[in-house]
Design a protein around this motif. Structure first.
Motif, mmCIF file in Angstrom:
data_model
loop_
_atom_site.group_PDB
_atom_site.id
_atom_site.type_symbol
_atom_site.label_atom_id
_atom_site.label_comp_id
_atom_site.label_asym_id
_atom_site.label_seq_id
_atom_site.Cartn_x
_atom_site.Cartn_y
_atom_site.Cartn_z
ATOM 1 N N THR A 88 0.838 -1.210 0.000
ATOM 2 C CA THR A 88 0.000 0.000 0.000
ATOM 3 C C THR A 88 0.871 1.257 0.000
ATOM 4 O OG1 THR A 88 -1.411 -1.256 1.521
ATOM 5 C CG2 THR A 88 -1.995 1.055 1.147
ATOM 6 N N ARG A 100 -4.934 8.277 -5.662
ATOM 7 C CA ARG A 100 -5.575 7.603 -4.523
ATOM 8 C C ARG A 100 -5.356 6.105 -4.595
ATOM 9 N NH1 ARG A 100 -8.092 9.930 -1.175
ATOM 10 N NH2 ARG A 100 -9.666 8.491 -0.451
ATOM 11 N N LEU A 102 -7.243 2.781 -3.030
ATOM 12 C CA LEU A 102 -8.362 2.208 -2.281
ATOM 13 C C LEU A 102 -7.956 0.788 -1.914
ATOM 14 C CD1 LEU A 102 -11.198 3.326 -4.736
ATOM 15 C CD2 LEU A 102 -10.241 4.592 -2.797
ATOM 16 N N SER A 103 -7.774 0.528 -0.637
ATOM 17 C CA SER A 103 -7.196 -0.742 -0.224
ATOM 18 C C SER A 103 -8.199 -1.577 0.562
ATOM 19 C CB SER A 103 -5.937 -0.487 0.605
ATOM 20 O OG SER A 103 -5.314 -1.705 0.907
ATOM 21 N N TYR A 104 -8.512 -2.776 0.043
ATOM 22 C CA TYR A 104 -9.490 -3.680 0.655
ATOM 23 C C TYR A 104 -8.787 -4.690 1.568
ATOM 24 C CZ TYR A 104 -13.228 -2.099 -2.396
ATOM 25 O OH TYR A 104 -14.179 -1.338 -3.015
ATOM 26 N N ARG A 115 -3.366 0.243 8.723
ATOM 27 C CA ARG A 115 -3.689 1.654 9.009
ATOM 28 C C ARG A 115 -2.585 2.315 9.825
ATOM 29 N NH1 ARG A 115 -8.945 3.258 7.997
ATOM 30 N NH2 ARG A 115 -10.469 1.605 8.260
ATOM 31 N N ASP A 125 -2.952 10.438 3.621
ATOM 32 C CA ASP A 125 -4.049 11.104 2.905
ATOM 33 C C ASP A 125 -4.340 10.470 1.546
ATOM 34 O OD1 ASP A 125 -4.243 12.813 4.950
ATOM 35 O OD2 ASP A 125 -3.301 14.524 3.946
ATOM 36 N N VAL A 127 -4.393 7.210 0.953
ATOM 37 C CA VAL A 127 -4.940 5.856 1.083
ATOM 38 C C VAL A 127 -6.312 5.862 1.751
ATOM 39 C CG1 VAL A 127 -4.537 3.537 2.013
ATOM 40 C CG2 VAL A 127 -2.585 4.963 1.332
ATOM 41 N N GLU A 128 -7.250 5.121 1.157
ATOM 42 C CA GLU A 128 -8.542 4.871 1.815
ATOM 43 C C GLU A 128 -8.654 3.365 2.043
ATOM 44 O OE1 GLU A 128 -12.055 6.453 -0.172
ATOM 45 O OE2 GLU A 128 -13.192 4.757 0.626
ATOM 46 N N PHE A 129 -8.702 2.962 3.311
ATOM 47 C CA PHE A 129 -8.854 1.545 3.627
ATOM 48 C C PHE A 129 -10.331 1.178 3.697
ATOM 49 C CE2 PHE A 129 -4.552 2.162 5.422
ATOM 50 C CZ PHE A 129 -3.911 1.126 4.768
ATOM 51 N N ARG A 130 -10.651 -0.019 3.224
ATOM 52 C CA ARG A 130 -12.027 -0.504 3.295
ATOM 53 C C ARG A 130 -12.024 -1.890 3.917
ATOM 54 N NH1 ARG A 130 -14.008 1.474 -2.722
ATOM 55 N NH2 ARG A 130 -14.087 3.679 -2.155
#
Ligand code: SAH
Length: 238
Positions: A88, A100, A102-104, A115, A125, A127-130
Motif C-alpha cells: 500500500t 488515490r 483504495l485498499s481492501y 492503518r 491522505d 490511502v482509503e482503507f475498506r
C-alpha cells in the motif's frame, strides 16, 4: 528516525527528542551516544520499520508492480488485500500527491496494522482503507490499476474487471506456481491481454577488497503476474 514527532524511541539510542531535528537533516550530530546522521525518511525506511503480520510484498517486488502498471502521480489504484500495508505504501508513494489508493482488507486485525503503518508516514491522505471482501465488488469505475495479493486472486477478477478502465492494468502477486496457473487461466478466460508472469531476483554486491556478490540471497518471495483489460470485440454488423 522520524523528525518533529516529539519523543521517539530509537533502536540503540533510547528515547530521543526529535523536535527541531528537521534543521539538522543531512548532518552528522552527536546526541551523547556517538555520532548519528539525521536523514529524512525514504520509502525504504518506512518499509524497513513496518509492523508486520502477514507476509509483505517487499522492496524487491513492489517497484516492478509500479513499473508494469505504469503508475504515476494522480492515478487511482485499487488494492486487495492490505495485509500489513507494505505494498500500500509503495503504491501510495507512486501516485502521490494527488492520486488515490483504495485498499481492501477483509480482516479487521490486519486492517488495524495496515492503518497504523500508513499513519506513521506522510502518505496517509492518499490511502482509503475498506474493511471488505474485494470479491464482493468495487463500486468505482475508471480505475488505472488493480493490484492483488490474495490467496485466491482469481476470485477477485470479476470485481477487478468491473472497476478497471479499458486497457487498465492488473497485477497479482502469488508465492506458488499453482496460484499463478489458476490466475493466468482465469485472466485469459476473462479476455485480458498481455498476460505475463515473472520473478524478480536480486543479489547484493559486497564492495570491499575482493568485491563479490553477497553469499546470502533472498531465494523466493512471489511470482508477479500482469495483464491488461480488453473488451471483447464489438459484434460486426452488416
Ligand atoms: N501485500 C500486503 C500483504 C497482503 S497478505 C503487504 O505488502 O503488506 C494478504 C491479505 O489479503 C491478508 O491480510 C488477508 O486477510 C487478505 N485477504 C484475503 N482474501 C481477501 C479478500 N477476498 N478480500 C479482501 N482481503 C482479503
Amino acid at each position: 528516525m522520524p523528525v518533529n514527532r516529539g519523543l521517539v524511541k530509537v533502536k540503540g539510542l533510547g528515547a530521543v527528542k526529535t523536535d527541531g531535528l528537521d534543521r539538522l537533516v543531512g548532518r552528522r550530530v552527536d546526541p551523547g551516544v556517538g555520532t548519528v546522521t539525521i536523514l529524512d525518511p525514504s520509502i525504504g525506511d518506512y518499509m524497513a520499520t513496518l509492523r508486520r503480520k502477514a507476509q509483505i510484498v517487499g522492496p524487491k517486488d513492489s517497484p516492478a508492480i509500479v513499473f508494469h502498471c505504469s503508475l504515476r502521480a494522480g492515478d487511482l489504484v485499487v488494492e486487495g488485500g492490505a495485509g500489513s500495508g507494505a505494498l500500500t505504501l509503495v503504491l501510495a508513494h507512486a501516485v502521490a500527491p494527488d492520486g488515490r489508493v483504495l485498499s481492501y482488507e477483509s480482516r479487521r486485525d490486519f486492517l488495524a496494522i495496515a492503518r497504523e503503518n500508513v499513519a506513521r508516514t506522510d502518505l496517509a491522505d492518499i490511502v482509503e482503507f475498506r474493511e471488505a471482501d474485494i470479491t464482493g465488488g468495487i463500486p468505482e469505475t475508471g480505475v488505472k490499476a488493480v493490484v492483488l495479493d490474495l490467496p485466491e486472486p482469481w476470485t477477485a477478477l470479476p470485481a477487478a474487471a468491473g472497476a478497471l478502465r479499458p486497457s487498465g492494468h492488473l497485477a497479482s502477486y502469488s508465492p506458488t506456481v499453482e496460484q499463478v496457473r489458476e490466475t493466468v487461466l482465469a485472466l485469459r478466460e476473462a479476455g485480458f491481454v498481455q498476460v505475463r508472469t515473472l520473478e524478480i531476483l536480486e543479489r547484493r554486491l559486497e564492495v570491499k577488497r575482493g568485491t563479490r556478490p553477497a553469499f546470502d540471497m533472498l531465494g523466493h518471495t512471489g511470482y508477479l503476474t500482469f495483464a491488461r483489460k480488453a473488451e471483447a470485440p464489438e459484434a460486426m454488423h452488416g
